[in-house]
Motif scaffolding. Structure first.
Motif, PDB file in Angstrom:
ATOM      1  N   CYS A 141     -48.999   3.440  91.191  1.00  0.00           N
ATOM      2  CA  CYS A 141     -48.283   4.578  91.775  1.00  0.00           C
ATOM      3  C   CYS A 141     -48.701   5.848  91.038  1.00  0.00           C
ATOM      4  CB  CYS A 141     -46.775   4.361  91.639  1.00  0.00           C
ATOM      5  SG  CYS A 141     -45.809   5.788  92.119  1.00  0.00           S
ATOM      6  N   CYS A 191     -45.461   7.002  88.832  1.00  0.00           N
ATOM      7  CA  CYS A 191     -44.849   6.206  87.750  1.00  0.00           C
ATOM      8  C   CYS A 191     -45.706   5.053  87.254  1.00  0.00           C
ATOM      9  CB  CYS A 191     -43.495   5.681  88.216  1.00  0.00           C
ATOM     10  SG  CYS A 191     -43.625   4.337  89.403  1.00  0.00           S
ATOM     11  N   ASN A 201     -46.207   2.202  88.606  1.00  0.00           N
ATOM     12  CA  ASN A 201     -45.791   0.920  89.167  1.00  0.00           C
ATOM     13  C   ASN A 201     -46.858   0.524  90.207  1.00  0.00           C
ATOM     14  OD1 ASN A 201     -44.283  -1.237  90.160  1.00  0.00           O
ATOM     15  ND2 ASN A 201     -42.826   0.052  91.273  1.00  0.00           N
ATOM     16  N   CYS A 244     -45.021   4.266  94.988  1.00  0.00           N
ATOM     17  CA  CYS A 244     -44.339   2.971  95.021  1.00  0.00           C
ATOM     18  C   CYS A 244     -43.006   3.090  95.773  1.00  0.00           C
ATOM     19  CB  CYS A 244     -44.118   2.448  93.610  1.00  0.00           C
ATOM     20  SG  CYS A 244     -42.809   3.289  92.711  1.00  0.00           S
ATOM     21  N   CYS A 288     -40.392   5.307  93.966  1.00  0.00           N
ATOM     22  CA  CYS A 288     -40.663   6.745  94.054  1.00  0.00           C
ATOM     23  C   CYS A 288     -40.441   7.288  95.467  1.00  0.00           C
ATOM     24  CB  CYS A 288     -42.077   7.060  93.573  1.00  0.00           C
ATOM     25  SG  CYS A 288     -42.252   6.893  91.784  1.00  0.00           S
TER      26      CYS A 288
END
Ligand SMILES: [Zn+2]
Length: 202
Positions: free
Chosen positions: A56, A59, A61, A73, A76
Motif C-alpha cells: 500500500c 501504509c 500493508n 489497502c 486506507c
C-alpha cells in the motif's frame, strides 16, 4: 538425479520462509505427480500476484492495484477509520493480527523491519521519512507503538518515541500481556485486544 527443471522448482520452494529442503521436495513432487492442475493454478496465481498486489502506498500493508494503477489497502480505503490514530507495526502479519482483534479503529504503518544493532540494522534502514509524511498528511494525533515486546521491538519503540517526541503527538505503547519476545501474530485476539486497550503513554 532429478530433472533440472524439477530441481529448480525445489530450490525455489526452499527459499520460502519455514520451508526446508525436504518440504520443498514434497511440494515439487506433489505438483508433478497428480497435482498438475494445482501447479497450473499456482503458476497463474503467482504471475498475477506480481502485477496486481503491491505494498500500500500509504501504509505498506498489502494492497490490490486498482484501474488507475494506484495501490491502496482496504484499511486506507475505509473512510470510517479514524485518521488521527496511527498504529505502527513491524510486519504485515502483526497488522492482520491486530485487525482481527478490532482494537484499533485508526490506520496503520508497517515498518517492514525492526531496529537490530546486532544484525547491523540501524535507524537509517527504517522508513522514518515515509512515516513522518504519513503523520503530517493524515493529521495524526495519537501514535500507538505496537512493535513486538522483544529486544529489537523495544529498541524500535524507543527510537520512534525519540523521533516523534516533541511533535505534539500522544505516544502510547501497547501493554504487556503479549508474552515477552513473542510474536504478535501468535497472540490470541483477546490478549492482543487487551494489550491495545491497555496501552500506556510513553
Ligand atoms: Zn494502507
Amino acid at each position: 538425479m532429478l530433472p533440472s527443471r524439477l530441481s529448480r522448482v525445489i530450490e525455489l520452494f526452499a527459499r520460502l520462509p519455514g520451508v526446508g529442503e525436504k518440504t520443498a521436495q514434497r511440494f515439487a513432487l506433489f505438483l508433478v505427480g497428480g497435482g498438475s492442475e494445482t501447479a497450473a493454478e499456482l503458476g497463474q496465481g503467482l504471475v498475477e500476484l506480481g502485477t496486481t498486489v503491491r505494498p500500500c502506498e500509504r501504509c505498506r500493508n498489502v494492497a490490490e492495484v486498482d484501474e488507475t494503477g494506484r495501490a491502496l489497502c482496504t484499511v486506507c480505503r475505509d473512510s470510517r477509520r479514524d485518521p488521527s490514530v496511527l498504529c505502527i507495526v513491524a510486519r504485515i502479519q502483526d497488522l492482520l493480527a491486530i485487525e482481527k482483534s478490532s482494537a484499533v479503529r485508526g490506520r496503520y504503518f508497517v515498518l517492514g523491519r525492526l531496529l537490530s544493532p546486532l544484525d547491523g540494522i540501524g535507524p537509517e534502514e527504517l522508513p522514518l521519512r515515509e512515516l513522518m509524511q504519513r503523520i503530517r498528511e493524515d493529521g495524526v494525533e495519537e501514535v500507538i507503538l505496537a512493535t513486538p515486546p522483544s529486544v529489537d521491538g523495544e529498541a524500535t519503540a524507543l527510537l520512534l518515541a525519540q523521533e516523534l517526541g516533541g511533535k505534539n503527538l500522544r505516544l502510547t505503547r501497547i501493554a504487556s500481556g503479549v508474552p515477552h519476545g513473542g510474536d504478535l501474530e501468535f497472540a490470541d485476539q483477546v490478549t492482543l485486544g487487551r494489550a491495545i486497550d491497555g496501552r500506556r503513554p510513553m
